[in-house]
Design a protein around this motif. Structure first.
Motif, PDB file in Angstrom:
ATOM      1  N   VAL A   1       0.911  -1.186   0.016  1.00  0.00           N
ATOM      2  CA  VAL A   1       0.046  -0.180   0.026  1.00  0.00           C
ATOM      3  C   VAL A   1       0.746   1.209  -0.070  1.00  0.00           C
ATOM      4  O   VAL A   1       1.605   1.318   1.017  1.00  0.00           O
ATOM      5  N   ASP A   2       0.950   2.122  -1.085  1.00  0.00           N
ATOM      6  CA  ASP A   2       1.533   3.453  -1.150  1.00  0.00           C
ATOM      7  C   ASP A   2       0.831   4.598  -0.606  1.00  0.00           C
ATOM      8  O   ASP A   2       1.487   5.068   0.024  1.00  0.00           O
ATOM      9  N   ASP A   3      -0.432   4.543  -0.662  1.00  0.00           N
ATOM     10  CA  ASP A   3      -1.259   5.467  -0.046  1.00  0.00           C
ATOM     11  C   ASP A   3      -2.061   5.299   0.934  1.00  0.00           C
ATOM     12  O   ASP A   3      -2.860   4.329   0.997  1.00  0.00           O
ATOM     13  N   GLU A   4      -1.521   5.645   2.252  1.00  0.00           N
ATOM     14  CA  GLU A   4      -2.093   4.896   3.497  1.00  0.00           C
ATOM     15  C   GLU A   4      -3.529   5.449   3.664  1.00  0.00           C
ATOM     16  O   GLU A   4      -4.398   4.700   4.412  1.00  0.00           O
ATOM     17  N   ALA A   5      -4.257   6.201   2.915  1.00  0.00           N
ATOM     18  CA  ALA A   5      -5.594   6.542   3.177  1.00  0.00           C
ATOM     19  C   ALA A   5      -6.552   5.344   2.511  1.00  0.00           C
ATOM     20  O   ALA A   5      -7.513   5.485   2.635  1.00  0.00           O
ATOM     21  N   ILE A   6      -5.792   4.629   1.714  1.00  0.00           N
ATOM     22  CA  ILE A   6      -6.727   3.190   1.206  1.00  0.00           C
ATOM     23  C   ILE A   6      -6.320   1.884   1.969  1.00  0.00           C
ATOM     24  O   ILE A   6      -6.916   1.085   1.510  1.00  0.00           O
ATOM     25  N   ARG A   7      -5.486   1.885   2.971  1.00  0.00           N
ATOM     26  CA  ARG A   7      -5.251   0.775   3.795  1.00  0.00           C
ATOM     27  C   ARG A   7      -6.566   0.098   4.627  1.00  0.00           C
ATOM     28  O   ARG A   7      -6.586  -0.767   4.666  1.00  0.00           O
ATOM     29  N   PHE A   8      -7.329   1.187   4.978  1.00  0.00           N
ATOM     30  CA  PHE A   8      -8.488   0.745   5.694  1.00  0.00           C
ATOM     31  C   PHE A   8      -9.866   0.945   4.845  1.00  0.00           C
ATOM     32  O   PHE A   8      -9.915   1.883   4.385  1.00  0.00           O
ATOM     33  N   GLN A   9     -10.178  -0.235   4.282  1.00  0.00           N
ATOM     34  CA  GLN A   9     -11.446  -0.177   3.657  1.00  0.00           C
ATOM     35  C   GLN A   9     -12.525  -0.893   4.187  1.00  0.00           C
ATOM     36  O   GLN A   9     -12.558  -1.576   5.147  1.00  0.00           O
ATOM     37  N   ARG A  10     -13.711  -0.973   3.452  1.00  0.00           N
ATOM     38  CA  ARG A  10     -14.954  -1.432   3.833  1.00  0.00           C
ATOM     39  C   ARG A  10     -14.920  -2.886   3.927  1.00  0.00           C
ATOM     40  O   ARG A  10     -15.877  -3.486   4.744  1.00  0.00           O
ATOM     41  N   TYR A  11     -14.004  -3.507   3.376  1.00  0.00           N
ATOM     42  CA  TYR A  11     -13.938  -5.126   3.339  1.00  0.00           C
ATOM     43  C   TYR A  11     -12.452  -5.613   4.000  1.00  0.00           C
ATOM     44  O   TYR A  11     -12.508  -6.844   4.036  1.00  0.00           O
ATOM     45  N   GLY A  12     -11.815  -4.723   4.165  1.00  0.00           N
ATOM     46  CA  GLY A  12     -10.364  -5.345   4.761  1.00  0.00           C
ATOM     47  C   GLY A  12      -9.520  -4.316   5.023  1.00  0.00           C
ATOM     48  O   GLY A  12      -9.585  -3.020   4.836  1.00  0.00           O
ATOM     49  N   VAL A  13      -8.498  -4.746   5.832  1.00  0.00           N
ATOM     50  CA  VAL A  13      -7.365  -3.943   6.279  1.00  0.00           C
ATOM     51  C   VAL A  13      -6.193  -4.629   5.593  1.00  0.00           C
ATOM     52  O   VAL A  13      -5.661  -5.621   5.958  1.00  0.00           O
ATOM     53  N   PHE A  14      -5.591  -3.638   4.840  1.00  0.00           N
ATOM     54  CA  PHE A  14      -4.477  -4.082   3.756  1.00  0.00           C
ATOM     55  C   PHE A  14      -3.136  -4.122   4.593  1.00  0.00           C
ATOM     56  O   PHE A  14      -2.847  -3.119   5.155  1.00  0.00           O
ATOM     57  N   SER A  15      -2.616  -5.620   4.334  1.00  0.00           N
ATOM     58  CA  SER A  15      -1.060  -5.626   4.843  1.00  0.00           C
ATOM     59  C   SER A  15      -0.242  -5.675   3.760  1.00  0.00           C
ATOM     60  O   SER A  15      -0.435  -6.139   2.490  1.00  0.00           O
ATOM     61  N   ASP A  16       1.047  -5.216   3.849  1.00  0.00           N
ATOM     62  CA  ASP A  16       2.110  -5.508   2.795  1.00  0.00           C
ATOM     63  C   ASP A  16       2.703  -6.737   2.797  1.00  0.00           C
ATOM     64  O   ASP A  16       2.813  -7.163   4.013  1.00  0.00           O
ATOM     65  N   SER A  17       2.835  -7.601   1.703  1.00  0.00           N
ATOM     66  CA  SER A  17       3.224  -8.877   1.881  1.00  0.00           C
ATOM     67  C   SER A  17       3.867  -9.317   0.496  1.00  0.00           C
ATOM     68  O   SER A  17       3.479  -8.528  -0.639  1.00  0.00           O
ATOM     69  N   ALA A  18       4.431 -10.295   0.496  1.00  0.00           N
ATOM     70  CA  ALA A  18       4.849 -11.164  -0.791  1.00  0.00           C
ATOM     71  C   ALA A  18       4.349 -12.585  -0.650  1.00  0.00           C
ATOM     72  O   ALA A  18       4.870 -12.997   0.561  1.00  0.00           O
ATOM     73  N   CYS A  19       4.390 -13.397  -1.468  1.00  0.00           N
ATOM     74  CA  CYS A  19       4.299 -15.002  -1.557  1.00  0.00           C
ATOM     75  C   CYS A  19       4.770 -15.407  -2.579  1.00  0.00           C
ATOM     76  O   CYS A  19       4.822 -14.799  -3.925  1.00  0.00           O
ATOM     77  N   SER A  20       5.296 -16.743  -2.653  1.00  0.00           N
ATOM     78  CA  SER A  20       5.966 -17.306  -3.898  1.00  0.00           C
ATOM     79  C   SER A  20       5.772 -18.965  -3.859  1.00  0.00           C
ATOM     80  O   SER A  20       5.563 -19.359  -2.602  1.00  0.00           O
ATOM     81  N   PHE A  21       5.894 -19.272  -5.052  1.00  0.00           N
ATOM     82  CA  PHE A  21       6.005 -20.884  -4.947  1.00  0.00           C
ATOM     83  C   PHE A  21       6.069 -21.288  -6.241  1.00  0.00           C
ATOM     84  O   PHE A  21       6.270 -20.677  -7.621  1.00  0.00           O
ATOM     85  N   VAL A  22       6.612 -22.553  -6.409  1.00  0.00           N
ATOM     86  CA  VAL A  22       7.015 -22.837  -7.893  1.00  0.00           C
ATOM     87  C   VAL A  22       5.934 -24.060  -8.248  1.00  0.00           C
ATOM     88  O   VAL A  22       5.593 -24.927  -7.425  1.00  0.00           O
ATOM     89  N   ILE A  23       5.613 -23.938  -9.609  1.00  0.00           N
ATOM     90  CA  ILE A  23       4.555 -25.017 -10.113  1.00  0.00           C
ATOM     91  C   ILE A  23       5.422 -25.848 -10.988  1.00  0.00           C
ATOM     92  O   ILE A  23       6.111 -25.364 -11.754  1.00  0.00           O
ATOM     93  N   ARG A  24       5.334 -27.154 -10.785  1.00  0.00           N
ATOM     94  CA  ARG A  24       6.285 -28.108 -11.685  1.00  0.00           C
ATOM     95  C   ARG A  24       5.546 -29.463 -11.885  1.00  0.00           C
ATOM     96  O   ARG A  24       4.669 -29.638 -11.210  1.00  0.00           O
ATOM     97  N   GLY A  25       6.044 -30.166 -12.906  1.00  0.00           N
ATOM     98  CA  GLY A  25       5.604 -31.230 -13.472  1.00  0.00           C
ATOM     99  C   GLY A  25       6.352 -32.542 -13.087  1.00  0.00           C
ATOM    100  O   GLY A  25       6.080 -33.587 -13.289  1.00  0.00           O
ATOM    101  N   GLU A  26       7.795 -32.255 -12.476  1.00  0.00           N
ATOM    102  CA  GLU A  26       8.804 -33.408 -12.491  1.00  0.00           C
ATOM    103  C   GLU A  26       9.439 -33.079 -11.253  1.00  0.00           C
ATOM    104  O   GLU A  26       9.655 -31.750 -10.709  1.00  0.00           O
TER     105      GLU A  26
END
Length: 312
Positions: free
Chosen positions: A150-175
């Motif tokens: 979130v770059d603009d703190e004015a939009i961190r709190f909304q009617r459906y959620g409180v936004f946190s900063d994060s990253a996630c990752s994974f590898v999808i593979r067939g072997e």
């Protein structure tokens, strides 16, 4: 065309380094008054959120490096990279972020793509694309990275959620070894609700049910009863509403991260899944249903835990 199952390995995440109380967010009371939301933490589920002073590239690179290490995958073995971000970054900013991420990880990918446009369901679109590439035998190891800040703190709190900063990752593979096999994945959009007029409850119900209908062919091999559902960490009444219209029975809804993390955009279901197994007392649970919705979009992924097995 690959006939064998496709799996996920190295799933992990990084949160913003600052854990802060929700009641200190500027503009929170104004939002609550506008939407007539009672200031009751127990009702809505809010408590704390995570903020970062680091860049998106910092978060994404740390998460992805951990994914490769956990999966025992050399950067040179990654032959496709998909970055998912809900921010409104333009083409130039997207390229800068993707290029910086590739440089930090030492990647030399043949294929790079950016996925967005479906809000918090975008990461499911990215996973579906990655799975399709592997099934088509186009690539072996597809690294998927989702990052939101979130770059603009004015939009961190909304009617459906409180936004946190994060990253996630994974590898999808067939072997090779995997942590989970992907039993099914489906994402759909309600085009009629994307015209700016808003999406009513009836449209949302139809959309959610249509996504589960797309998974019908695998339902016989993936009984929902006894499975754990990992969704978005939005406010509890919204979670209850969406869960109530899912055409499945017997799911156990895990939402212990709502109070402590808030809403980490598209990463929520994956973060919740990691934390669920990290507790150490859920090893007997093998089936998981991950779901995420946004305005006009909904996605579901079915995972079966296969920690010691390999896809071949």
């Amino acid at each position: 065309m690959r006939a064998a199952p496709v799996g996920i390995v190295g799933l992990g995440y990084v949160l913003g380094e600052h854990s802060l109380p929700v009641d200190g967010i500027d503009g929170r009371m104004e939002v609550m008054r506008e939407y007539r939301m009672p200031d009751r933490q127990a009702l809505w589920g809010w408590d704390r959120f995570r903020r970062t002073e680091r860049s998106r590239a910092d978060l994404a690179a740390e998460s992805a490096a951990g994914t490769l290490a956990r999966g025992g995958i050399d950067p040179g073995e990654v032959d496709a990279l998909i970055v998912c971000c809900g921010d409104g970054l333009n083409y130039h900013a997207q390229n800068l972020l993707t290029g910086e991420l590739s440089k930090r990880l030492g990647l030399n990918c043949e294929f790079v793509s950016w996925v967005g446009g479906a809000g918090c369901a975008s990461l499911f679109s990215a996973a579906r694309l990655a799975r399709s590439l592997v099934i088509a035998d186009a690539f072996r190891n597809v690294l998927v990275v989702g990052v939101d800040k979130v770059d603009d703190e004015a939009i961190r709190f909304q009617r459906y959620g409180v936004f946190s900063d994060s990253a996630c990752s994974f590898v999808i593979r067939g072997e090779g070894p995997v942590d989970f096999t992907v039993a099914g994945i489906a994402v759909a959009s309600s085009l009629s609700s994307l015209n700016g007029a808003g999406q009513d409850l009836a449209q949302k119900c139809v959309l959610i049910q249509s996504v589960f209908e797309r998974l019908a062919p695998v339902k016989g091999n993936f009984p929902y009863a006894g499975s754990v559902f990992f969704g978005s960490n939005v406010f509890l009444p919204i979670q209850d509403l969406e869960r109530s219209v899912m055409p499945v029975d017997g799911l156990v809804h895990e939402r212990g991260n709502v109070a402590s993390y808030g809403h980490c955009a598209g990463a929520d279901p994956f973060i919740n899944l990691v934390d669920f197994y990290a507790r150490g007392d859920n090893d007997g649970v093998t089936r998981s249903v991950l779901g995420s919705s946004a305005h006009g979009h909904f996605g579901v992924m079915l995972l079966e835990r296969r920690r010691t097995e390999a896809v071949s």
